[in-house]
Design an enzyme around this catalytic site. Structure first.
Site, mmCIF file in Angstrom:
data_model
loop_
_atom_site.group_PDB
_atom_site.id
_atom_site.type_symbol
_atom_site.label_atom_id
_atom_site.label_comp_id
_atom_site.label_asym_id
_atom_site.label_seq_id
_atom_site.Cartn_x
_atom_site.Cartn_y
_atom_site.Cartn_z
ATOM 1 N N GLU A 1 0.873 -1.188 0.000
ATOM 2 C CA GLU A 1 0.000 0.000 0.000
ATOM 3 C C GLU A 1 0.908 1.236 0.000
ATOM 4 O OE1 GLU A 1 -3.361 0.921 -0.095
ATOM 5 O OE2 GLU A 1 -2.518 2.922 0.147
ATOM 6 N N CYS B 1 -14.457 -2.375 -7.031
ATOM 7 C CA CYS B 1 -15.795 -2.157 -6.455
ATOM 8 C C CYS B 1 -16.518 -1.172 -7.348
ATOM 9 C CB CYS B 1 -15.760 -1.733 -4.994
ATOM 10 S SG CYS B 1 -15.020 -0.148 -4.702
#
Ligand SMILES: C[S@@+](CC[C@H](N)C(=O)[O-])C[C@H]1O[C@@H](n2cnc3c(N)ncnc32)[C@H](O)[C@@H]1O
Length: 472
Positions: free
Chosen positions: A314, A410
């Site tokens: 990340e 998503c």
């Protein structure tokens, strides 16, 4: 002040504190780019609002933001100036008033009166006349009457009609329509027409319903029974999922507070479970989560690993920290790297399973982000595309021959899903798409494959997309 002046001046009413908090939150969102959920939670805490006041405030904020574009279309017909020429704070007051009059069971006299009082206290006496006049006009029709007199006729321009009737920007509706029709860019008419892909209206309606809180019992650490004992009901398909039916703060549940369970949409659970259950021959001890923050899927993947190590990547430090927190309760020697997934610091072919849950427009999670549909633009989708392709490319390169990659978004927008997968696989001859539907046992209506698109109106989940790719 002379006695006469004091007597002539009527005592000024104070604005209703709940509506004032709602107004301040809506301002933070529309003027400062804040997120409704974060701003609202903080404002409710600061104002010590709970119970029915908090519920009223939440409905007022969420509904006003969700229906913003529709209310603007109605308001534009009630003011003589173009809406963009109105002061933005005045426009927000009018939207809040419109929501109370058209979509909440609030006495209309009280709604207008309270918004006039709020205007006086926040924006000055001079603006109260306009607020009073416009809200009285809005109150002359019901929501259905406003829709039928403002929206295009459904038999002429169905998508335009649905845009007003179900409060979605047209470009979003067109993208959903394409995705529901199978995601093809060809053979799909754009522009005005009287038909849509099956399920489009149901999807838009589902987007306007706040989702229930779904929990995940991280395997090996907690089980669904423990969550059921705490008041949840088992989720429909995820063997680890449970739904808090009556709402409530999930943090009060011991397993959630200690990280043995977490809050996670069932769709997110299903895509992580799908990656973990794909068939892989040979070594299976090194898994990579290439876009890990805040770490919900990392935690489920790490808990599902029999033995081995998950590497979570990340680039944003604070989000990497959230990944660490999410992994804190999971046994094993898992790693969190702060870095850019497109610039791997590991050798090619290091991993047996790779998750590329790439940054996307989030159009699949509109239920839980009331303001998002009006904030996102088609340009966002275009701008994200090179990063999505680079991350998928890097994910495939990171997988060993025989290993698998799950490309996940998503968002159901075809330019973020199939178009990315097609573009990357078109440039490589060492990766193939596999049918992922069998990895979602018992889940109905998964389409024609090989990829899987989940939908709020069909599955009650966020609109998660998964393509399963095997490195050859
Ligand atoms: C959709 S979110 C991932 C959600 C996460 N998998 C979960 O379930 O909690 C995408 C993440 O990718 C991160 N990201 C953005 N650019 C990236 C890059 N170049 N390499 C890796 N991750 C990146 C974002 O900061 C964000 O945290």
């Amino acid at each position: 002040m002379s006695d006469r002046n004091a007597r002539n001046r009527a005592p000024q009413r104070r604005p209703d504190p709940v509506r004032r908090v709602a107004y301040q939150v809506v301002r933070q969102v529309t003027a400062e780019g804040g997120y409704a959920n974060l701003a609202l939670n903080k404002a409710l805490r600061d104002a010590r609002l709970g119970g029915r006041d908090a519920a009223f405030c939440t409905e007022l904020v969420h509904g006003t933001l969700r229906w913003q574009g529709t209310y603007d279309a109605f308001l534009a017909r009630c003011v003589s100036r173009p809406l963009p020429d109105l002061d933005p704070e005045l426009l927000d007051v009018l939207r809040l008033g419109a929501h109370q009059l058209l979509n909440m069971r609030v006495d209309s006299y009280a709604a207008v009166d309270e918004m006039v009082t709020l205007t006086r206290s926040e924006l000055g006496q001079k603006r109260t006349g306009l607020v009073n006049a416009v809200l009285r006009k809005i109150n002359q029709r019901s929501l259905d009457q406003w829709i039928s007199t403002t929206a295009p006729r459904p038999n002429e321009d169905l998508l335009g009609y649905l845009g007003i009737a179900e409060a979605h920007p047209r470009w979003v509706i067109e993208a959903f329509d394409r995705a529901l029709a199978g995601g093809s860019t060809r053979e799909h008419a754009s522009g005005e027409r009287a038909v849509s892909a099956p399920g489009l209206e149901d999807l838009l309606v589902a987007d306007n319903e706040p989702p229930r809180v779904t929990l995940v019992a991280r395997p090996g650490l907690a089980d669904v029974d423990e969550l059921v004992d705490a008041g949840a009901v088992p989720a429909r398909w995820s063997p680890y999922g449970a739904v808090l039916d009556g709402g409530g703060d999930p943090g009060r549940i011991g397993a959630v507070a200690t990280g043995r369970a977490g809050v996670q949409d069932e769709g997110s659970q299903l895509v992580a479970i799908a990656l973990a259950s794909a068939k892989v021959d040979g070594d299976d001890a090194n898994w990579l989560d290439l876009c890990a923050g805040p770490g919900g899927k990392s935690a489920l993947l790490a808990a599902l690993m029999e033995d081995g190590q998950l590497t979570a990547v990340e680039p944003l430090k604070h989000r990497a920290e959230l990944v660490r927190q999410n992994l804190r309760a999971i046994p094993g020697n898992h790693k969190v790297l702060v870095g850019d997934g497109t610039k791997p610091t590991w050798p090619e072919g290091s991993f047996d399973r790779v998750l590329a849950d790439v940054p996307c427009s989030g159009l699949g999670a509109l239920r839980r982000r009331p303001e998002a549909r009006w904030r996102r633009t088609p340009e966002d989708v275009e701008e994200l595309r090179p990063l999505q392709e680079a991350l998928l490319d890097s994910a495939i390169t990171s997988a060993r021959p025989g290993g698998v990659v799950a490309y996940v978004t998503c968002s159901p927008h075809p330019d973020e899903t199939r178009a990315v997968v097609d573009a990357v696989l078109g440039r490589r001859d060492d990766a193939t798409l596999e049918d992922a539907r069998a990895l979602f046992p018992g889940v109905p209506e998964l389409g024609d494959g090989p990829d899987v698109q989940l939908w709020p109106h069909l599955h009650g989940t966020d609109a998660m997309y998964l393509a399963l790719i095997r490195r050859s």
